[in-house]
Design a protein around this motif. Structure first.
Motif, mmCIF file in Angstrom:
data_model
loop_
_atom_site.group_PDB
_atom_site.id
_atom_site.type_symbol
_atom_site.label_atom_id
_atom_site.label_comp_id
_atom_site.label_asym_id
_atom_site.label_seq_id
_atom_site.Cartn_x
_atom_site.Cartn_y
_atom_site.Cartn_z
ATOM 1 N N GLU A 24 33.285 36.977 43.486
ATOM 2 C CA GLU A 24 34.027 38.165 43.701
ATOM 3 C C GLU A 24 34.373 38.190 45.167
ATOM 4 O OE1 GLU A 24 32.591 40.994 39.772
ATOM 5 O OE2 GLU A 24 31.792 41.297 41.760
ATOM 6 N N ARG A 25 33.055 37.982 46.102
ATOM 7 C CA ARG A 25 33.710 37.991 47.483
ATOM 8 C C ARG A 25 34.701 37.180 47.691
ATOM 9 N NH1 ARG A 25 27.519 37.591 47.736
ATOM 10 N NH2 ARG A 25 26.816 39.609 48.052
ATOM 11 N N ALA B 127 34.623 48.705 41.857
ATOM 12 C CA ALA B 127 34.001 48.793 40.440
ATOM 13 C C ALA B 127 33.616 50.782 40.087
ATOM 14 C CB ALA B 127 33.012 48.230 40.582
ATOM 15 N N ALA C 120 43.090 39.555 40.599
ATOM 16 C CA ALA C 120 41.618 39.731 41.204
ATOM 17 C C ALA C 120 41.356 41.487 41.214
ATOM 18 C CB ALA C 120 41.893 39.580 42.729
ATOM 19 N N VAL D 53 37.799 38.581 47.112
ATOM 20 C CA VAL D 53 38.344 39.876 47.986
ATOM 21 C C VAL D 53 38.712 39.169 49.339
ATOM 22 C CG1 VAL D 53 37.325 41.638 49.356
ATOM 23 C CG2 VAL D 53 36.494 41.548 47.151
ATOM 24 N N ASP E 229 31.751 43.418 50.198
ATOM 25 C CA ASP E 229 30.803 44.136 49.154
ATOM 26 C C ASP E 229 31.161 45.641 49.024
ATOM 27 O OD1 ASP E 229 29.366 41.937 48.527
ATOM 28 O OD2 ASP E 229 27.953 42.105 49.819
ATOM 29 N N ARG F 173 34.192 45.588 46.703
ATOM 30 C CA ARG F 173 33.633 45.464 45.434
ATOM 31 C C ARG F 173 33.052 46.716 44.640
ATOM 32 N NH1 ARG F 173 29.158 41.781 45.626
ATOM 33 N NH2 ARG F 173 29.292 41.582 43.250
ATOM 34 N N HIS G 270 40.200 42.446 37.431
ATOM 35 C CA HIS G 270 38.995 42.098 37.380
ATOM 36 C C HIS G 270 37.969 43.069 38.142
ATOM 37 C CE1 HIS G 270 34.957 40.334 36.899
ATOM 38 N NE2 HIS G 270 35.084 40.171 38.415
ATOM 39 N N LEU G 271 38.237 43.348 39.339
ATOM 40 C CA LEU G 271 37.380 44.199 40.304
ATOM 41 C C LEU G 271 37.428 45.404 39.697
ATOM 42 C CD1 LEU G 271 38.091 42.340 43.668
ATOM 43 C CD2 LEU G 271 36.074 42.290 42.399
ATOM 44 N N GLY H 78 35.753 44.858 35.589
ATOM 45 C CA GLY H 78 34.502 44.053 35.538
ATOM 46 C C GLY H 78 34.246 43.319 34.310
#
Length: 773
Positions: free
Chosen positions: A717-718, A660, A701, A721, A653, A656, A704-705, A708
């Protein structure tokens, strides 16, 4: 007057201190050698043996135990009848905070200082530490020492004597009848206080009776009785006290009682020195219990089966072991009991992790050098109360080392602002963004207004897991620091501590690039020396060191309003605003929501906080934007490799939120070859496996991260990661993310990749996908 006058004063102070079981403070000011000689006279005249006194000084060749002032922390957990602090060299507020509590009831604290009228304007090593480039020593002010001198001259229990040559009391050339040679005698006229109620032993107790017989106050025996609850899984005990109340000793008695009964007790503290009193008391009780110790090391005690505890608990092998905070947090689940000493000086995340132990105790100082109990209660108690633990609270008020009402304790609290606290809840509970006033709080305003200083500093204490007395001096005197606040009807409701950084000349930037540490320039230092940007320290920035909002009015947008007002005020004068902090998802989201963007994640954990630091920036000029853009780009380029290496265990987290919050402009095109697209589409829509070629999956990955654009759930999403970026094995990912089976976890990754292929895939990817549709 002569040396005899000083000796008589010392004898009178010592007699009153012993009669009241309190301490007294004597200030000897003049030239250094004269004052040190006079201090030896004071100790001798007070009837204090050489082995009961400690000198904190760089001067060698003295008959007392001696430490340098910068090593004053060695006195923590010890007791002395006299401590002499030489304030001429290596003086700091921390040295006072660490040493004053070592003086026992009936003892004297002796401060040796330059002439008090001149002291604030003298420059010493501590002032040099505040002269942060590009500022010089002449830019450092003297507000802290001015305030310190004022407290010495006004507080009860403080004697002040001017010392001349040969130990004579009074300045050089003074005659024997000069009326003001002893400025204050420090005598309060108090008589012996009534005796406090003694300790008690409960009628029925699980801990050995000798443990209760070892207690020195009724508070201590009550605390020990409450700590018996640690025998029961699902319990948590919170012990709060001012310094010198015997809380660590009570925890040590409990730890020994538990270990004697076969329990595995895990102890942590900001440093082992902070837990040494606990271990010392535990060893003493185990000796009284005739417990068999198979291992007795400084940080570890192992106890064989003993007849001291209840019969049903004596079959196991107990132990008490110390681990640093981050290691203790990881190991808590393997222990029977976890005890955090000086818990207020530890980050909330680590404290919460200790709840993995079946039972846990949190022992903390309410006011003091070690940490702020109020900060602990505000920042951690919510989590504790929301847990499934049965929580027992204990407050210890009875001093052990000296009697209640000790004037030296009262002086230290005021001089070092150890009892600084925010305004009461009722005074600020109606505060909202449209009811508050923004103000730049000048250090002169803080010096002139104790109420303002207490509320502002009290909030800053809550904003950080560790605040030291040195921080008060930095707040008042450091030329690179300033304060901004929001006030509601005269009360501080939100406060920020700002540090001006950068703007360094070419020579200083070159030295920084070569690895030289430049004080007070945290962001430029990291960007230059670690991330190898030779021009990072040229732009000027303001770093928000700490920001805090009153606990009664949080989540109302006040912190964000304060940041907007700061940017409006200083944005045209600097190139960027920045911040650095122990990264948590909530903090990353807060800063990102206020326009700050990630430029770095530290690859190592902070030893005390156990967290990886994040650096974020919000540029305000073209030069600042250029700096932020290149570091955001470099961060994006290196983070993929770092996540599969040094940051492999970073909380997903946090990953993420950090990604972001990074500026992803221009990164929508994913650098994947035609062959890699076929592999990727096959894993998403067909029979392919992501393990076959990790690179294209990591590129997807990260894309996207960073931007978003795809609507993915948090668990998906986790999964990206943990499995794709951090390369954890399928079994551990399945277990951590609570999938029903490894096969289901693998299928979930394929479904997660599908919208990423659709979003970033080129013509080759589209054609390949059509094969499976």
């Amino acid at each position: 007057m002569t040396r005899d006058a000083l000796a008589a004063l010392a004898a009178d102070l010592r007699a009153e201190a012993r009669r009241t079981d309190q301490r007294r403070l004597i200030v000897l000011h003049g030239e250094r050698d004269d004052c040190l000689d006079a201090a030896f006279t004071v100790v001798e005249a007070a009837g204090i043996a050489d082995d009961e006194a400690t000198l904190l000084s760089t001067r060698e060749g003295v008959r007392f135990e001696r430490h340098r002032p910068k090593h004053a922390a060695r006195l923590l957990g010890t007791t002395r009848q006299a401590v002499i602090l030489d304030a001429f060299v290596e003086f700091s507020p921390n040295a006072v905070g660490q040493s004053v509590g070592a003086v026992d009831g009936g003892g004297l604290y002796v401060l040796v200082a330059p002439p008090l009228d001149e002291w604030p304007d003298r420059r010493d090593d501590f002032d040099e530490s505040l002269a942060v480039p590009p500022f010089g020593l002449d830019d450092v002010t003297a507000r802290f020492r001015s305030r310190l001198v004022e407290t010495l001259r006004r507080h009860p229990g403080v004697a002040i004597a001017a010392v001349g040559p040969d130990g004579a009391v009074g300045p050089a050339g003074a005659d024997d009848t000069a009326p003001d040679e002893i400025e204050r005698d420090g005598l309060t006229g108090d008589e012996a206080p009534p005796p406090e109620p003694g300790p008690t032993t409960p009628a029925s107790s699980a801990f050995p009776a000798v443990a209760y017989e070892s207690c020195l106050t009724r508070d201590q025996s009550r605390a020990l009785s409450s700590l018996e609850r640690l025998r029961t899984p699902g319990s948590a005990v919170v012990v709060e006290a001012d310094r010198g109340r015997g809380k660590s000793s009570a925890a040590g008695l409990a730890a020994a009682s538990l270990a004697a009964a076969g329990r595995d007790v895990l102890v942590t503290a900001p440093s082992f020195a902070g837990a040494s009193a606990l271990f010392e008391r535990a060893r003493a009780l185990l000796a009284d219990l005739d417990a068999r110790l198979s291992v007795d090391e400084e940080r570890r005690i192992e106890v064989g089966p003993s007849e001291a505890g209840p019969a049903e608990d004596t079959t196991g092998r107990g132990r008490i072991r110390y681990l640093p905070p981050a290691e203790a947090a990881d190991a808590a689940g393997d222990a029977d009991v976890a005890i955090a000493d000086e818990a207020a000086a530890l980050p909330v995340r680590l404290l919460a992790d200790l709840l993995a132990a079946p039972a846990a105790a949190f022992v903390t100082t309410v006011h003091g050098y070690e940490g702020a109990g109020r900060g602990f209660s505000v920042r951690f108690r919510g989590r504790l109360d929301d847990s499934d633990r049965r929580v027992t609270d204990v407050r210890m008020d009875d001093p052990i080392r000296y009697a209640r009402g000790d004037p030296v304790e009262g002086w230290a609290f005021r001089a070092l602002m150890l009892d600084a606290r925010p305004g009461v809840d009722a005074a600020v509970e109606d505060a909202a963004p449209d009811t508050v006033d923004y103000r730049a709080v000048d250090a002169d305003d803080l010096l002139a207004d104790e109420h303002l200083l207490s509320e502002a500093f009290g909030l800053l204490v809550l904003a950080h897991y560790r605040t030291e007395p040195d921080d008060l001096a930095r707040l008042l005197d450091a030329p690179n620091l300033s304060v901004r606040a929001l006030t509601h009807e005269g009360h501080v409701v939100s406060v920020a501590l700002l540090a001006r950084e950068g703007g360094l000349d070419a020579a200083t930037r070159g030295a920084m690039y070569d690895g030289e540490r430049v004080r007070g320039n945290m962001l430029p230092d990291v960007l230059t020396s670690q991330l190898r940007d030779p021009e990072a320290a040229a732009p000027t920035g303001v770093r928000i060191m700490r920001i805090a909002t009153h606990h009664a009015v949080r989540s109302r947008g006040l912190g964000s309003k304060l940041l907007r007002e700061i940017e409006r005020e200083v944005g045209d004068d600097v190139d960027y605003l920045g911040t650095g902090f122990g990264a948590t998802p909530d903090l990353l989201d807060f800063w990102a929501g206020n326009g700050y963007r990630t430029v770095h994640l530290a690859t190592t954990r902070n030893a005390a906080s156990g967290e990886h630091s994040a650096l974020m920036m919000s540029p305000t000029s073209e030069g600042g934007r250029a700096l932020a853009r290149r570091h955001a780009r470099w961060f994006r380029e290196r983070i993929g490799a770092v996540l599969s290496d040094a940051l492999r265990d970073l909380d997903p987290d946090v990953v993420r939120a950090a990604l972001a919050a990074c500026d992803a402009a221009g990164d929508a095109v994913v650098d994947v070859s035609e062959y890699e697209w076929r592999l990727t589409v096959a894993a998403a829509y067909g029979p392919g496996l992501a393990d076959t070629a990790p690179r294209p999956f990591r590129r997807l990955a990260l894309a996207h991260l960073l931007d978003g654009e795809c609507d993915l759930a948090a668990r998906a999403e986790r999964l990206l990661v943990r499995k794709v970026l951090q390369a954890h094995d399928w079994e551990s990912v399945t277990d951590e993310l609570d999938y029903v089976s490894t096969a289901e976890c693998m299928r979930s990754l394929g479904r997660t990749l599908q919208p990423l292929v659709d979003r970033y895939g080129d013509a080759v990817a589209v054609a390949e996908r059509e094969l499976y549709e």
